[in-house]
Design a protein around this motif. Structure first.
Motif, short mmCIF file in Angstrom:
data_model
loop_
_atom_site.label_atom_id
_atom_site.label_comp_id
_atom_site.label_asym_id
_atom_site.label_seq_id
_atom_site.Cartn_x
_atom_site.Cartn_y
_atom_site.Cartn_z
N PRO A 46 41.18 33.36 48.80
CA PRO A 46 42.44 32.70 48.43
C PRO A 46 43.22 33.56 47.44
O PRO A 46 42.62 34.26 46.62
CB PRO A 46 41.98 31.39 47.78
N PRO A 47 44.55 33.54 47.51
CA PRO A 47 45.35 34.38 46.61
C PRO A 47 45.14 34.00 45.15
O PRO A 47 45.19 32.83 44.79
CB PRO A 47 46.80 34.11 47.06
N SER A 48 44.86 34.97 44.32
CA SER A 48 44.62 34.76 42.89
C SER A 48 44.74 36.09 42.18
O SER A 48 44.75 37.16 42.81
CB SER A 48 43.22 34.17 42.67
N LEU A 49 44.83 36.03 40.85
CA LEU A 49 44.86 37.27 40.08
C LEU A 49 43.58 38.06 40.27
O LEU A 49 43.59 39.29 40.32
CB LEU A 49 45.07 36.94 38.59
N ALA A 50 42.46 37.34 40.39
CA ALA A 50 41.18 38.01 40.61
C ALA A 50 41.19 38.75 41.95
O ALA A 50 40.69 39.88 42.05
CB ALA A 50 40.03 37.00 40.56
N GLY A 51 41.74 38.10 42.98
CA GLY A 51 41.82 38.74 44.29
C GLY A 51 42.71 39.95 44.28
O GLY A 51 42.40 40.98 44.90
N ILE A 52 43.86 39.85 43.58
CA ILE A 52 44.77 41.00 43.47
C ILE A 52 44.07 42.14 42.72
O ILE A 52 44.16 43.30 43.10
CB ILE A 52 46.07 40.59 42.76
N GLN B 259 40.94 42.69 42.60
CA GLN B 259 39.93 43.26 43.50
C GLN B 259 40.57 44.30 44.42
O GLN B 259 40.00 45.37 44.68
CB GLN B 259 39.28 42.15 44.32
N GLY B 260 41.76 43.99 44.92
CA GLY B 260 42.47 44.94 45.78
C GLY B 260 42.84 46.20 45.03
O GLY B 260 42.71 47.31 45.56
N LEU B 261 43.30 46.06 43.78
CA LEU B 261 43.67 47.23 42.99
C LEU B 261 42.46 48.12 42.72
O LEU B 261 42.53 49.34 42.80
CB LEU B 261 44.32 46.79 41.67
N ARG B 262 41.32 47.49 42.39
CA ARG B 262 40.11 48.26 42.13
C ARG B 262 39.65 48.99 43.39
O ARG B 262 39.18 50.14 43.33
CB ARG B 262 39.00 47.35 41.59
N TYR B 263 39.78 48.32 44.53
CA TYR B 263 39.39 48.96 45.79
C TYR B 263 40.27 50.18 46.06
O TYR B 263 39.77 51.24 46.46
CB TYR B 263 39.51 47.95 46.93
N ALA B 264 41.58 50.04 45.84
CA ALA B 264 42.51 51.14 46.11
C ALA B 264 42.23 52.34 45.21
O ALA B 264 42.23 53.48 45.66
CB ALA B 264 43.95 50.66 45.92
N VAL B 265 41.97 52.08 43.93
CA VAL B 265 41.72 53.17 42.98
C VAL B 265 40.33 53.75 43.19
O VAL B 265 40.11 54.96 43.02
CB VAL B 265 41.89 52.66 41.53
N GLY B 266 39.38 52.92 43.58
CA GLY B 266 38.00 53.38 43.73
C GLY B 266 37.77 54.27 44.94
O GLY B 266 36.83 55.06 44.94
N ARG B 267 38.63 54.18 45.94
CA ARG B 267 38.50 55.05 47.11
C ARG B 267 39.41 56.26 46.93
O ARG B 267 40.63 56.15 46.97
CB ARG B 267 38.88 54.28 48.38
N ARG B 268 38.80 57.42 46.74
CA ARG B 268 39.57 58.61 46.41
C ARG B 268 40.48 59.07 47.55
O ARG B 268 41.55 59.65 47.31
CB ARG B 268 38.61 59.74 46.00
N ASP B 269 40.08 58.78 48.80
CA ASP B 269 40.95 59.15 49.90
C ASP B 269 42.22 58.30 49.89
O ASP B 269 43.33 58.81 50.10
CB ASP B 269 40.23 59.05 51.24
N LEU B 270 42.08 57.00 49.63
CA LEU B 270 43.26 56.15 49.52
C LEU B 270 44.11 56.52 48.31
O LEU B 270 45.34 56.55 48.39
CB LEU B 270 42.84 54.68 49.41
N LEU B 271 43.45 56.77 47.20
CA LEU B 271 44.18 57.14 45.98
C LEU B 271 45.03 58.37 46.22
O LEU B 271 46.17 58.46 45.73
CB LEU B 271 43.18 57.39 44.84
N GLY B 272 44.51 59.31 47.00
CA GLY B 272 45.29 60.50 47.32
C GLY B 272 46.57 60.18 48.06
O GLY B 272 47.63 60.76 47.79
#
Length: 427
Positions: A209-215, A217-230
């Protein structure tokens, strides 16, 4: 030779293979076409009502907050609700709000306050819609057709970006501002109907469900994957450091003394992007997408830098067209990495984050370019921005080796998503 030329042709396989992709592509093209008509009309109306350049610039300020907040929230919502329904609902909202702008424009004394309020509300609705549209595209085609689907989607958007402003300018000159909004309402209605005709795409598994925690989580996933971060950092480097659009009026007025060519200058990057998309058949045979992004983004910065030192207007225009082609190629491969590797449960939130780089980067780039031009020169601002982009992309590639070495055939995230799609029967 003929066989090589045929290999360059845009791959139309997604169009032939998927009815829903056709609907999504047509809806997106119509959406961009109508939206660009309003994009021309709103600033013109604000300037006519106020006579203030600051007031025109303030439109972007009132839209910035909604773009950030509702872009992230819309991405989280897209990972929980039926994305097709969200497309339809936000499409209806945009049509109603644009209708309000039309009614206001036909009044004898249009309300400037209403224009700003509706502009902010439209930013809310459109930023909530885009993550669902981006997240839904990979579901409409097979995994191997995603690069071609991204190229076709880009082609449709570029048509809208190229043709829409021209239609808007003609309507303003010969029919009136109100008719610009009427055309946009009609486009939104058609796009929404096309979304409605698509089949439902339920989420594969349990949703968040949409929440600050869910958002978060998405930000951490984006930063944690170096290929995406690139991919994000390269896009930011291009938009923040090298975007020259804000300097076009000064370039034609003060450097070349040909203000009548301003419209042509604005369209050159789009023309280059359209040509590159039409010749994008080769992109489906590339697997090292990180390298392709780095090379294309470096070419973009280099072409912008060269445009800043060209002695004639037409050479400047030619290098801007080449920069548009390079930027489009970079965008196709960035979209392919996102679509082929981000899991279904995260795709909406990551699309919301992606939208921020598209929206915030250009705003910062306009400020950078304008300040540099005032402190130095117009040409100096354009060229230094291009050089800075090349340096920024090179540093990103050197720092994020996982991004540079990305291979769609062996990357763990691409392999996992391919397996998940096969298990779900989506191929």
């Amino acid at each position: 030779m003929i066989a090589r030329l045929r290999a360059l042709r845009m791959d139309l396989s997604p169009w032939r293979a998927s009815r829903d992709f056709r609907l999504l592509l047509l809806a997106g093209t119509v959406f961009y076409l109508g939206g660009m008509v309003s994009y021309v009309a709103i600033p013109f109306q604000v300037y006519r009502l106020t006579g203030s350049n600051f007031a025109v610039g303030a439109i972007g300020l009132v839209e910035l907050g909604p773009l950030i907040v509702f872009g992230l929230y819309g991405g989280a919502l897209a990972d929980h609700v039926d994305r097709r329904r969200l497309l339809v609902g936000t499409g209806v909202a945009q049509a109603v709000l644009t209708g309000v702008l039309a009614v206001n424009a036909f009044r004898h004394h249009p309300s400037i306050v209403l224009v700003f309020v509706v502009a902010a509300l439209l930013a809310c609705a459109s930023s909530m819609q885009r993550p669902s549209r981006e997240a839904l595209l990979p579901r409409t085609v097979s995994h191997d057709l995603i690069p071609a689907a991204n190229a076709l989607a880009s082609f449709g958007a570029q048509i809208g970006l190229l043709v829409g402003p021209g239609i808007g300018g003609l309507l303003i000159a010969y029919a009136g501002i109100g008719w610009c909004f009427v055309v946009d309402v009609a486009g939104l209605a058609v796009a929404t109907l096309l979304y409605l005709l698509m089949r439902s795409y339920p989420h594969r598994g349990e949703t968040t469900p949409p929440s600050l925690a869910g958002i978060g989580q998405g930000l951490r996933y984006a930063v944690g994957r170096r290929d995406l971060l690139g991919t994000y950092l390269v896009d930011i480097a291009a938009m923040l450091l090298a975007l020259p659009v804000v300097l076009f009026p000064a370039l034609v007025e003060d450097v070349f003394h040909k203000p009548e060519l301003l419209g042509l200058l604005y369209s050159m990057e789009t023309v280059g992007a359209l040509v590159a998309t039409a010749l994008s058949g080769w992109t489906g045979r590339v697997h090292h997408h990180g390298r392709a992004i780095v090379i294309a983004a470096t070419a973009y910065g280099g072409c912008v830098a060269l445009a800043g030192v060209m002695p004639t207007f037409w050479l400047v225009a030619a290098f801007l067209a080449l920069s548009g082609a390079a930027d489009m190629i970079s965008g196709v491969f960035r979209g392919t990495v996102w679509s082929q590797t981000i899991p279904e449960t995260m795709r909406g939130r990551l699309a919301g984050i992606e939208m921020l780089s598209y929206s915030v980067g250009p705003l910062g780039g306009q400020v950078r370019a304008g300040v540099t031009a005032d402190l130095w020169s117009v040409r100096g601002s354009i060229t230094s921005g291009g050089v800075a982009c090349v340096a920024g992309v090179a540093l990103t590639a050197a720092w994020l080796r996982d991004f540079w070495s990305y291979d769609a055939r062996t990357d763990e995230h691409a392999v996992a998503e391919r397996a998940a799609r096969a298990e779900a029967g989506e191929s």
